[in-house]
Design an enzyme around this catalytic site. Structure first.
Site, PDB file in Angstrom:
ATOM      1  N   LYS A 232       5.256  10.497  -0.267  1.00  0.00           N
ATOM      2  CA  LYS A 232       6.047   9.989   0.859  1.00  0.00           C
ATOM      3  C   LYS A 232       6.943   8.811   0.497  1.00  0.00           C
ATOM      4  CE  LYS A 232       3.966   7.709   4.305  1.00  0.00           C
ATOM      5  NZ  LYS A 232       3.201   7.590   5.562  1.00  0.00           N
TER       6      LYS A 232
ATOM      7  N   ASP B 138       5.595   2.413   3.659  1.00  0.00           N
ATOM      8  CA  ASP B 138       6.342   3.392   4.466  1.00  0.00           C
ATOM      9  C   ASP B 138       7.064   2.760   5.648  1.00  0.00           C
ATOM     10  OD1 ASP B 138       4.176   2.822   6.078  1.00  0.00           O
ATOM     11  OD2 ASP B 138       3.546   4.910   6.365  1.00  0.00           O
TER      12      ASP B 138
ATOM     13  N   ASN C  56       6.077   8.526   8.952  1.00  0.00           N
ATOM     14  CA  ASN C  56       4.943   9.405   8.663  1.00  0.00           C
ATOM     15  C   ASN C  56       5.355  10.864   8.553  1.00  0.00           C
ATOM     16  OD1 ASN C  56       2.909   7.323   8.699  1.00  0.00           O
ATOM     17  ND2 ASN C  56       3.226   7.235  10.906  1.00  0.00           N
TER      18      ASN C  56
ATOM     19  N   GLY D 111      -1.136   6.603  -0.118  1.00  0.00           N
ATOM     20  CA  GLY D 111      -1.413   7.723   0.782  1.00  0.00           C
ATOM     21  C   GLY D 111      -0.636   8.973   0.384  1.00  0.00           C
TER      22      GLY D 111
ATOM     23  N   GLY E 191      -1.803   1.522  15.581  1.00  0.00           N
ATOM     24  CA  GLY E 191      -2.942   0.706  15.982  1.00  0.00           C
ATOM     25  C   GLY E 191      -2.508  -0.225  17.105  1.00  0.00           C
TER      26      GLY E 191
ATOM     27  N   ARG F  62       1.688  14.307   6.507  1.00  0.00           N
ATOM     28  CA  ARG F  62       2.552  14.706   7.623  1.00  0.00           C
ATOM     29  C   ARG F  62       4.004  14.938   7.203  1.00  0.00           C
ATOM     30  NH1 ARG F  62       0.349   9.777  11.259  1.00  0.00           N
ATOM     31  NH2 ARG F  62      -0.153   9.020   9.162  1.00  0.00           N
TER      32      ARG F  62
ATOM     33  N   TYR G  73      42.284  23.223 -13.166  1.00  0.00           N
ATOM     34  CA  TYR G  73      41.065  22.671 -13.754  1.00  0.00           C
ATOM     35  C   TYR G  73      41.471  21.795 -14.923  1.00  0.00           C
ATOM     36  CZ  TYR G  73      36.938  21.835 -16.400  1.00  0.00           C
ATOM     37  OH  TYR G  73      35.957  21.184 -17.090  1.00  0.00           O
TER      38      TYR G  73
ATOM     39  N   LEU H  37       0.849  -1.197   0.000  1.00  0.00           N
ATOM     40  CA  LEU H  37       0.000   0.000   0.000  1.00  0.00           C
ATOM     41  C   LEU H  37       0.879   1.240   0.000  1.00  0.00           C
ATOM     42  CD1 LEU H  37      -2.856  -0.919   2.478  1.00  0.00           C
ATOM     43  CD2 LEU H  37      -2.489  -1.607   0.104  1.00  0.00           C
TER      44      LEU H  37
ATOM     45  N   ARG I 230      34.739  15.103 -11.023  1.00  0.00           N
ATOM     46  CA  ARG I 230      33.404  14.997 -11.604  1.00  0.00           C
ATOM     47  C   ARG I 230      33.326  13.836 -12.578  1.00  0.00           C
ATOM     48  NH1 ARG I 230      32.744  20.868 -13.757  1.00  0.00           N
ATOM     49  NH2 ARG I 230      30.646  20.178 -14.303  1.00  0.00           N
TER      50      ARG I 230
HETATM   51  C1  UD1 Z   1      -1.458   2.120   9.841  1.00  0.00           C
HETATM   52  C2  UD1 Z   1      -2.370   1.110  10.553  1.00  0.00           C
HETATM   53  C3  UD1 Z   1      -1.969   1.028  12.017  1.00  0.00           C
HETATM   54  C4  UD1 Z   1      -0.510   0.597  12.111  1.00  0.00           C
HETATM   55  C5  UD1 Z   1       0.402   1.530  11.288  1.00  0.00           C
HETATM   56  C6  UD1 Z   1       1.769   0.905  11.194  1.00  0.00           C
HETATM   57  C7  UD1 Z   1      -4.542   1.111   9.439  1.00  0.00           C
HETATM   58  C8  UD1 Z   1      -5.947   1.586   9.492  1.00  0.00           C
HETATM   59  N1  UD1 Z   1      -3.755   1.513  10.421  1.00  0.00           N
HETATM   60  O1  UD1 Z   1      -1.653   3.402  10.420  1.00  0.00           O
HETATM   61  O2  UD1 Z   1      -2.775   0.094  12.684  1.00  0.00           O
HETATM   62  O3  UD1 Z   1      -0.108   0.593  13.461  1.00  0.00           O
HETATM   63  O4  UD1 Z   1      -0.109   1.693   9.957  1.00  0.00           O
HETATM   64  O5  UD1 Z   1       2.672   1.732  10.518  1.00  0.00           O
HETATM   65  O6  UD1 Z   1      -4.200   0.387   8.539  1.00  0.00           O
HETATM   66  N2  UD1 Z   1      -2.634   3.858   2.164  1.00  0.00           N
HETATM   67  C9  UD1 Z   1      -3.148   3.648   0.916  1.00  0.00           C
HETATM   68  N3  UD1 Z   1      -4.431   4.028   0.655  1.00  0.00           N
HETATM   69  C10 UD1 Z   1      -5.218   4.597   1.588  1.00  0.00           C
HETATM   70  C11 UD1 Z   1      -4.692   4.798   2.886  1.00  0.00           C
HETATM   71  C12 UD1 Z   1      -3.386   4.419   3.148  1.00  0.00           C
HETATM   72  O7  UD1 Z   1      -2.478   3.131   0.026  1.00  0.00           O
HETATM   73  O8  UD1 Z   1      -6.371   4.916   1.266  1.00  0.00           O
HETATM   74  C13 UD1 Z   1      -1.251   3.450   2.435  1.00  0.00           C
HETATM   75  C14 UD1 Z   1      -0.329   4.603   2.800  1.00  0.00           C
HETATM   76  O9  UD1 Z   1       0.314   5.095   1.651  1.00  0.00           O
HETATM   77  C15 UD1 Z   1       0.658   3.964   3.757  1.00  0.00           C
HETATM   78  C16 UD1 Z   1      -0.119   2.818   4.375  1.00  0.00           C
HETATM   79  O10 UD1 Z   1      -1.244   2.588   3.552  1.00  0.00           O
HETATM   80  O11 UD1 Z   1       1.791   3.438   3.077  1.00  0.00           O
HETATM   81  C17 UD1 Z   1      -0.545   3.121   5.790  1.00  0.00           C
HETATM   82  O12 UD1 Z   1      -1.282   4.325   5.819  1.00  0.00           O
HETATM   83  P1  UD1 Z   1      -1.023   5.383   6.946  1.00  0.00           P
HETATM   84  O13 UD1 Z   1      -1.950   6.524   6.735  1.00  0.00           O
HETATM   85  O14 UD1 Z   1       0.408   5.690   7.045  1.00  0.00           O
HETATM   86  O15 UD1 Z   1      -1.526   4.570   8.220  1.00  0.00           O
HETATM   87  P2  UD1 Z   1      -1.096   4.768   9.738  1.00  0.00           P
HETATM   88  O16 UD1 Z   1      -1.885   5.883  10.310  1.00  0.00           O
HETATM   89  O17 UD1 Z   1       0.367   4.824   9.830  1.00  0.00           O
HETATM   90 CA    CA Z   2       2.117   4.905   8.391  1.00  0.00          CA
END
Ligand code: UD1
Ligand code: CA
Length: 477
Positions: free
Chosen positions: A24, A106, A231, A13, A143, A17, A369, A10, A336
Site C-alpha cells: 500500500k 498511509d 486504506n 501492513g 478509532g 483493502r 520520425y 508504521l 521522447r
Molecule cells: C488506525 C488506528 C485508528 C486510526 C486510523 C487512522 C490503530 C489500532 N488504529 O486504524 O485508531 O483512526 O489508523 O488512519 O492503530 N501497521 C504496521 N504493522 C501492523 C499493523 C499496522 O506497520 O502490524 C501499519 C500499517 O501499515 C498502516 C498503519 O500501521 O500504515 C495503520 O494500520 P491500519 O491497518 O491502516 O490501521 P487502521 O485500521 O487504519
Molecule cells: Ca489506515
C-alpha cells in the site's frame, strides 16, 4: 520547543483493502509514494533518527526507502501483530530520554506545520502522550476519541470494538502521536491483544499511561483533510484529488493560470513559474520545470521535461524532452527521451522525436520520425521525412547542417550527413552524404505512359474524364 528526537513510521501492513500486488505505502499520489509524502513531512522536522517499520512487500519497500530516504532505518515486522507490536519492534535499542513521533505510512496529506504544532504542544505541556485528532463527518473505520471531563484523552476505541453509542462520536484518531520516550517504553510492553482483531494496538497505550497517572492530551486539528488515511482505492483517489487541489491552489496563488484546475494534474515535484498558462486535461509530472510565459495544453502530458519561457506545447505527450525558449510543439506531437528543441524551433503535428537535437529556429512541421539526429539552425524538415536510424540491430546517427531544406517524404538512411545549405529532392531515399550546397536526389526519374487509361481502363469514369479533357483540347501530357 518543537524538539524531536525519534520518528517511527508504521508501514508494515499489507493494505489488504487496496487489492493490490504492490504494498500500500508504495502507491502514489501527485508523483510521490504515500510513504514518500509522510517522510517528506517528517524530514522537515529534522529529527535525530527516523525508523520505518516495514513488513508486507519488504524488499520493494526497503528498496524504495533506500532511494527516497537513505538515512531512515528500516525495521522488519515479520507478521502483522498490530500497530502496538510494530512500535514495540521499532523501540528496540532506542535508549535514553526524548520525544518520539509515531505516524502511519498511509496518511499522505499530513503537513509538517501540523506535526510541528503538535510536537510544540506536547513539549510545552510536558504530557506523557499527545494525540492529533479531528472531527470527521464520516468517521466510520477510524478509532474514536473518548475524552475525560477535563478534556484529556480517556481512551481511543477502534470502530470494531466500539459500542453503538461510541460509534456516534465524530472525533477520530489521526494515528499521529507524540510520546515521551521513557513513558512510551514503560507502557509498550504492557499492551494486550484483547480486542476484535486480536492485535496489539498502539492506541491502548493511552489507557495504560492514564492508569499510571500520566496525562494524555488530544489536540484537535481544525482540518480533517490532513489526517485522511488511505486504506482502499477510493480513498487513494480522494486523497489524490485533495492534493491536486492543494498543489493547484498554491500554484495559482503564485501566478500560474489554470483554465480548469480540476482537470489539471501536477506532481508535487514539478516546478512551474508565474505567468505560465495551463489549459484543461493536462498532466505535468516528475521533475518537469516550466519557465515563465509558457503555454501548456490542452490535453498535454509532460514527464521529466524542461520547458523554456514563452514556449508552447499543445495537445502533446512529452517525456524527458528539453523544449527551448519560444519553441513550439504540437498539436499531436510525441517527444521522447533526449529530444532537445533549441530556441524558437518548432515540431508540429504527428511528429515523433527521440534522442535528437533541433537547432535554433529549425522546423519539423508535419508527419515525421526524427531519431538520433543532430539538426542545425534555420533548417526545415519537409512533411513526411523519416530519419531511418535503425538497421535492425543498431541505431545510427544523422547529421543535418544549418539552413538545410529536406524535401517532403525524404528517407534519411543513417549514418548519413547533409551539409550546410544543402537540399534533398522530395521523395528521395538518401543513403549517401550530401555535400554543402548540393541537392541530393535519390529517386527514379518520372515517365508518363500516354493514354494508358484509355487503353487499359476503357469505360471507367477516369477514361471518360480523360477523353472529355482531350476533346476540350486540354493537353494529354
Ligand atoms: C488506525 C488506528 C485508528 C486510526 C486510523 C487512522 C490503530 C489500532 N488504529 O486504524 O485508531 O483512526 O489508523 O488512519 O492503530 N501497521 C504496521 N504493522 C501492523 C499493523 C499496522 O506497520 O502490524 C501499519 C500499517 O501499515 C498502516 C498503519 O500501521 O500504515 C495503520 O494500520 P491500519 O491497518 O491502516 O490501521 P487502521 O485500521 O487504519
Ligand atoms: Ca489506515
Amino acid at each position: 520547543m518543537s524538539r524531536l528526537d525519534y520518528v517511527i513510521v508504521l508501514a508494515a501492513g499489507e493494505g489488504t483493502r487496496m487489492k493490490s500486488t504492490m504494498p500500500k505505502v508504495l502507491h502514489s499520489i501527485a508523483g510521490r509514494s504515500l510513504l514518500g509524502h509522510v517522510l517528506a513531512a517528517v524530514d522537515d522536522l529534522s529529527p535525530i533518527e527516523v525508523r520505518v517499520v516495514i513488513g508486507a512487500g519488504r524488499e520493494s519497500v526497503q528498496e524504495h526507502l533506500a532511494e527516497i530516504s537513505p538515512q531512515a532505518i528500516p525495521i522488519f515486522q515479520e507478521h502483522r501483530g498490530g500497530t502496538g507490536h510494530a512500535v514495540q519492534l521499532a523501540l528496540a535499542g532506542v535508549e535514553g530520554a526524548g520525544t518520539v513521533l509515531v505516524v502511519y505510512g498511509d496518511t499522505p496529506l499530513l503537513s509538517s506545520e501540523s506535526l510541528s504544532q503538535l510536537i510544540a504542544a506536547h513539549n510545552e505541556g510536558g504530557f506523557a502522550a499527545t494525540v492529533l485528532t479531528a472531527e470527521h463527518p464520516e468517521p466510520t473505520g477510524y478509532g474514536r476519541i473518548i475524552r475525560e471531563d477535563n478534556d484529556d484523552l480517556l481512551r481511543i476505541i477502534e470502530e470494531r470494538d466500539a459500542s453503538i453509542i461510541e460509534r456516534e462520536i465524530v472525533e477520530i484518531n489521526s494515528g499521529v502521536y507524540v510520546f515521551d520516550l521513557a513513558k512510551l517504553r514503560g507502557a509498550i510492553g504492557r499492551l494486550s491483544e484483547g480486542n476484535a482483531q486480536g492485535e496489539l494496538y498502539i492506541t491502548d497505550v493511552v489507557e495504560i499511561l492514564r492508569t499510571d497517572g500520566d496525562r494524555v492530551v488530544p489536540i484537535l486539528t481544525p482540518d480533517f483533510i490532513e489526517i485522511l488515511g488511505v486504506n482502499d482505492r477510493v480513498q487513494l483517489a480522494e486523497c489524490a484529488a485533495l492534493m491536486r487541489d492543494q498543489i493547484n491552489d498554491s500554484l495559482m496563488r503564485a501566478g500560474v493560470t489554470m483554465i480548469d484546475p480540476t482537470t489539471t494534474w501536477i506532481d508535487i515535484t514539478a516546478q512551474i513559474a508565474s505567468d505560465v498558462i495551463i489549459y484543461p486535461g493536462t498532466a505535468i509530472s516528475g521533475a518537469t520545470k516550466i519557465a515563465t510565459g509558457a503555454l501548456i495544453g490542452p490535453r498535454t502530458t509532460l514527464i521529466d521535461c524542461e520547458v523554456g519561457s514563452r514556449a508552447r506545447v499543445l495537445e502533446s505527450y512529452c517525456i524527458g524532452a528539453t523544449i527551448g525558449e519560444g519553441a513550439s510543439v504540437g498539436p499531436f506531437t510525441y517527444l521522447r527521451a533526449g529530444s532537445v528543441l533549441r530556441t524558437n524551433s518548432r515540431v508540429g503535428s504527428f511528429v515523433e522525436m527521440k534522442n535528437s537535437t533541433l537547432g535554433e529556429g529549425s522546423k519539423v512541421p508535419h508527419l515525421s520520425y526524427v531519431g538520433n539526429a543532430a539538426i542545425g539552425v534555420g533548417t526545415n524538415i519537409g512533411a513526411g521525412t523519416i530519419f531511418a536510424n535503425y538497421d535492425g540491430v543498431n541505431k545510427h546517427d544523422t547529421e543535418v547542417g544549418d539552413h538545410v531544406r529536406i524535401g517532403s517524404d525524404t528517407v534519411l538512411v543513417a549514418p548519413v550527413s547533409i551539409g550546410d545549405g544543402a537540399y534533398t529532392a522530395a521523395g528521395s531515399v538518401i543513403t549517401e552524404d550530401v555535400p554543402p550546397g548540393a541537392i541530393g536526389v535519390g529517386r527514379a526519374k518520372q515517365r508518363n505512359v500516354l493514354e494508358w487509361v484509355l487503353r487499359k481502363r476503357p469505360g471507367t469514369k477516369s477514361a471518360d474524364a480523360a477523353r472529355a479533357s482531350t476533346k476540350e483540347g486540354k493537353p494529354t501530357s
